[in-house]
Design a protein around this motif. Sequence first.
Motif, PDB file in Angstrom:
ATOM      1  N   ILE A  83     -13.088  -1.118  -9.421  1.00  0.00           N
ATOM      2  CA  ILE A  83     -12.914  -1.974 -10.591  1.00  0.00           C
ATOM      3  C   ILE A  83     -14.041  -1.696 -11.577  1.00  0.00           C
ATOM      4  CG2 ILE A  83     -12.607  -4.343 -11.413  1.00  0.00           C
ATOM      5  CD1 ILE A  83     -10.519  -3.398  -9.355  1.00  0.00           C
ATOM      6  N   GLY A  84     -13.707  -1.452 -12.830  1.00  0.00           N
ATOM      7  CA  GLY A  84     -14.706  -1.160 -13.846  1.00  0.00           C
ATOM      8  C   GLY A  84     -15.394  -2.399 -14.368  1.00  0.00           C
ATOM      9  N   GLN A  85     -16.340  -2.208 -15.282  1.00  0.00           N
ATOM     10  CA  GLN A  85     -17.130  -3.295 -15.829  1.00  0.00           C
ATOM     11  C   GLN A  85     -16.262  -4.365 -16.496  1.00  0.00           C
ATOM     12  OE1 GLN A  85     -20.548  -3.389 -15.456  1.00  0.00           O
ATOM     13  NE2 GLN A  85     -20.469  -5.471 -16.267  1.00  0.00           N
ATOM     14  N   SER A  86     -15.144  -3.953 -17.080  1.00  0.00           N
ATOM     15  CA  SER A  86     -14.281  -4.890 -17.792  1.00  0.00           C
ATOM     16  C   SER A  86     -13.297  -5.614 -16.874  1.00  0.00           C
ATOM     17  CB  SER A  86     -13.493  -4.149 -18.874  1.00  0.00           C
ATOM     18  OG  SER A  86     -12.639  -3.170 -18.289  1.00  0.00           O
ATOM     19  N   GLY A  87     -13.302  -5.273 -15.581  1.00  0.00           N
ATOM     20  CA  GLY A  87     -12.407  -5.932 -14.637  1.00  0.00           C
ATOM     21  C   GLY A  87     -11.111  -5.194 -14.378  1.00  0.00           C
ATOM     22  N   GLU A  88     -10.921  -4.035 -14.983  1.00  0.00           N
ATOM     23  CA  GLU A  88      -9.709  -3.261 -14.787  1.00  0.00           C
ATOM     24  C   GLU A  88      -9.868  -2.292 -13.608  1.00  0.00           C
ATOM     25  OE1 GLU A  88      -8.661  -1.161 -18.297  1.00  0.00           O
ATOM     26  OE2 GLU A  88      -8.758  -2.918 -19.606  1.00  0.00           O
ATOM     27  N   GLU A  89      -8.761  -2.047 -12.905  1.00  0.00           N
ATOM     28  CA  GLU A  89      -8.779  -1.050 -11.849  1.00  0.00           C
ATOM     29  C   GLU A  89      -8.822   0.332 -12.486  1.00  0.00           C
ATOM     30  OE1 GLU A  89      -5.819   0.678  -8.377  1.00  0.00           O
ATOM     31  OE2 GLU A  89      -5.753  -1.479  -8.845  1.00  0.00           O
ATOM     32  N   ILE A  90      -9.820   1.139 -12.105  1.00  0.00           N
ATOM     33  CA  ILE A  90     -10.001   2.434 -12.756  1.00  0.00           C
ATOM     34  C   ILE A  90      -9.946   3.616 -11.796  1.00  0.00           C
ATOM     35  CG2 ILE A  90     -11.329   1.478 -14.673  1.00  0.00           C
ATOM     36  CD1 ILE A  90     -13.873   2.435 -13.243  1.00  0.00           C
ATOM     37  N   GLY A  91      -9.796   3.373 -10.509  1.00  0.00           N
ATOM     38  CA  GLY A  91      -9.743   4.487  -9.579  1.00  0.00           C
ATOM     39  C   GLY A  91      -9.887   4.045  -8.142  1.00  0.00           C
ATOM     40  N   ASP A  92     -10.371   4.943  -7.278  1.00  0.00           N
ATOM     41  CA  ASP A  92     -10.565   4.593  -5.876  1.00  0.00           C
ATOM     42  C   ASP A  92     -11.732   5.390  -5.286  1.00  0.00           C
ATOM     43  OD1 ASP A  92      -7.721   6.415  -5.879  1.00  0.00           O
ATOM     44  OD2 ASP A  92      -9.409   7.187  -4.731  1.00  0.00           O
ATOM     45  N   VAL A  93     -12.259   4.891  -4.168  1.00  0.00           N
ATOM     46  CA  VAL A  93     -13.399   5.512  -3.486  1.00  0.00           C
ATOM     47  C   VAL A  93     -12.907   6.699  -2.674  1.00  0.00           C
ATOM     48  CG1 VAL A  93     -15.251   5.183  -1.806  1.00  0.00           C
ATOM     49  CG2 VAL A  93     -14.609   3.314  -3.359  1.00  0.00           C
ATOM     50  N   GLN A 130     -20.791  -3.250  -6.182  1.00  0.00           N
ATOM     51  CA  GLN A 130     -20.608  -4.667  -5.878  1.00  0.00           C
ATOM     52  C   GLN A 130     -19.270  -4.851  -5.165  1.00  0.00           C
ATOM     53  OE1 GLN A 130     -20.782  -7.253  -9.287  1.00  0.00           O
ATOM     54  NE2 GLN A 130     -19.824  -8.968  -8.202  1.00  0.00           N
ATOM     55  N   PHE A 131     -19.310  -5.481  -4.000  1.00  0.00           N
ATOM     56  CA  PHE A 131     -18.094  -5.694  -3.230  1.00  0.00           C
ATOM     57  C   PHE A 131     -17.411  -6.980  -3.681  1.00  0.00           C
ATOM     58  CE2 PHE A 131     -18.571  -2.207  -0.415  1.00  0.00           C
ATOM     59  CZ  PHE A 131     -19.932  -1.999  -0.354  1.00  0.00           C
ATOM     60  N   THR A 132     -16.115  -6.890  -3.897  1.00  0.00           N
ATOM     61  CA  THR A 132     -15.367  -8.054  -4.356  1.00  0.00           C
ATOM     62  C   THR A 132     -14.945  -8.910  -3.174  1.00  0.00           C
ATOM     63  OG1 THR A 132     -13.300  -6.810  -4.287  1.00  0.00           O
ATOM     64  CG2 THR A 132     -14.503  -6.823  -6.365  1.00  0.00           C
ATOM     65  N   SER A 133     -14.681 -10.168  -3.417  1.00  0.00           N
ATOM     66  CA  SER A 133     -14.336 -11.109  -2.371  1.00  0.00           C
ATOM     67  C   SER A 133     -12.823 -11.228  -2.230  1.00  0.00           C
ATOM     68  CB  SER A 133     -14.931 -12.489  -2.682  1.00  0.00           C
ATOM     69  OG  SER A 133     -14.554 -13.439  -1.710  1.00  0.00           O
ATOM     70  N   GLY A 134     -12.356 -11.171  -0.979  1.00  0.00           N
ATOM     71  CA  GLY A 134     -10.951 -11.428  -0.702  1.00  0.00           C
ATOM     72  C   GLY A 134     -10.035 -10.238  -0.791  1.00  0.00           C
ATOM     73  N   LYS A 135     -10.517  -9.090  -1.244  1.00  0.00           N
ATOM     74  CA  LYS A 135      -9.663  -7.904  -1.306  1.00  0.00           C
ATOM     75  C   LYS A 135     -10.519  -6.657  -1.184  1.00  0.00           C
ATOM     76  CE  LYS A 135      -9.613  -8.308  -6.376  1.00  0.00           C
ATOM     77  NZ  LYS A 135      -8.751  -8.405  -7.565  1.00  0.00           N
ATOM     78  N   SER A 137     -11.814  -3.919  -2.492  1.00  0.00           N
ATOM     79  CA  SER A 137     -12.110  -3.212  -3.737  1.00  0.00           C
ATOM     80  C   SER A 137     -13.588  -3.369  -4.036  1.00  0.00           C
ATOM     81  CB  SER A 137     -11.270  -3.765  -4.901  1.00  0.00           C
ATOM     82  OG  SER A 137     -11.531  -5.137  -5.106  1.00  0.00           O
ATOM     83  N   VAL A 138     -14.102  -2.506  -4.898  1.00  0.00           N
ATOM     84  CA  VAL A 138     -15.501  -2.577  -5.301  1.00  0.00           C
ATOM     85  C   VAL A 138     -15.581  -2.573  -6.821  1.00  0.00           C
ATOM     86  CG1 VAL A 138     -16.386  -1.453  -3.223  1.00  0.00           C
ATOM     87  CG2 VAL A 138     -15.753  -0.058  -5.192  1.00  0.00           C
ATOM     88  N   LYS A 139     -16.586  -3.247  -7.343  1.00  0.00           N
ATOM     89  CA  LYS A 139     -16.804  -3.270  -8.786  1.00  0.00           C
ATOM     90  C   LYS A 139     -18.027  -2.436  -9.113  1.00  0.00           C
ATOM     91  CE  LYS A 139     -17.101  -6.362 -12.776  1.00  0.00           C
ATOM     92  NZ  LYS A 139     -17.118  -7.764 -13.244  1.00  0.00           N
ATOM     93  N   VAL A 140     -17.915  -1.620 -10.148  1.00  0.00           N
ATOM     94  CA  VAL A 140     -19.009  -0.734 -10.541  1.00  0.00           C
ATOM     95  C   VAL A 140     -19.258  -0.892 -12.042  1.00  0.00           C
ATOM     96  CG1 VAL A 140     -18.504   0.924  -8.702  1.00  0.00           C
ATOM     97  CG2 VAL A 140     -17.429   1.199 -10.941  1.00  0.00           C
ATOM     98  N   PRO A 141     -20.480  -0.617 -12.514  1.00  0.00           N
ATOM     99  CA  PRO A 141     -20.825  -0.841 -13.923  1.00  0.00           C
ATOM    100  C   PRO A 141     -20.418   0.297 -14.843  1.00  0.00           C
ATOM    101  CG  PRO A 141     -22.762  -0.097 -12.749  1.00  0.00           C
ATOM    102  CD  PRO A 141     -21.670  -0.238 -11.717  1.00  0.00           C
ATOM    103  N   LEU A 142     -19.248   0.884 -14.603  1.00  0.00           N
ATOM    104  CA  LEU A 142     -18.805   2.034 -15.398  1.00  0.00           C
ATOM    105  C   LEU A 142     -18.084   1.591 -16.665  1.00  0.00           C
ATOM    106  CD1 LEU A 142     -17.354   4.623 -12.867  1.00  0.00           C
ATOM    107  CD2 LEU A 142     -19.392   4.858 -14.264  1.00  0.00           C
ATOM    108  N   THR A 143     -18.420   2.251 -17.749  1.00  0.00           N
ATOM    109  CA  THR A 143     -17.702   2.093 -19.010  1.00  0.00           C
ATOM    110  C   THR A 143     -17.509   3.491 -19.596  1.00  0.00           C
ATOM    111  OG1 THR A 143     -19.685   1.916 -20.387  1.00  0.00           O
ATOM    112  CG2 THR A 143     -18.814  -0.134 -19.441  1.00  0.00           C
TER     113      THR A 143
END
Length: 274
Positions: A83-93, A130-135, A137-143
């Motif tokens: 998940i990108g900085q804006s909250g959108e799904e942008i890819g995968d690990v 940053q690991f998200t709660s309940g699912k 996915s991970v959040k990263v500070p990418l823009t």
Amino acid sequence: MDSKRMKTVVASGIAALTLTASTALAQGTATQGTGNNAGSAVSRQAPAPIAGEQTRIDLGQWEYEELYRSGWRAEQLIGANVIGQSGEEIGDVENIMIGPEGKVLSIIAEIGGFLDIGDTHVNIPWNEVQFTSGKESVKVPLTEENLDQYSLFGDEEQLGRGAASRIQRMDDPATGPRVWRATELTGDYVRLQGGEAYGYVDDLIFNRDGTLRAVSVTRDVGYGNAGPYAYPYYGYGYGAFDPGLDYYGLPYAEDEVADVEPFEYEEMDGSVFQ
């Protein structure tokens, strides 16, 4: 670019990333030591264990409680949504980069969608994940604006950051400890102390701070219940592991592993995604 060529480029890039990081570690630790020996002359002896367990653990005393309470598996993270900085799904690990001391350094992710240049791969330092709660996915500070700061190749300082505080350089640095990828160990054959074939590495189990604590092994059919079974991770210097080998050596004999209980993945309540 066709998919076959893209896979070749990505594989080459990640291999170069590993080599760059390893070179940085070797160059940056030529005079490092530990404790009262810090800053002393370079050791010419084989290094003591610098990853995983420092002493051999009696499997009769080995318990899964910590792993169940606070562990997470490499397979949970590889393939997770990014998940990108804006909250959108942008890819995968796609992979996990692990330092010589058995700690996660960064993740490799394939991202796209919000970029005009199409899909690309990035290297994201572990402390920025940053690991998200309940699912899963991970959040990263990418823009789109800061993308160039997360190059797959990175810079030597970033790639080696915090990874080698206790490395002793060997005569040939190229054969010494290096950064490695989680997929270099998962799937490898497993041998027992006497060289007997035992099974294969099913997964890697880390604690919350990203330290590799155990290797999950699926036994060969000749050993009965396939498992998996979790064993203490022994890293460089213990004679059990080198990412360049096609097997992982457990420092135990057949009679020692016979009574270990199966490891139940569903019992892990400390997932990073909770």
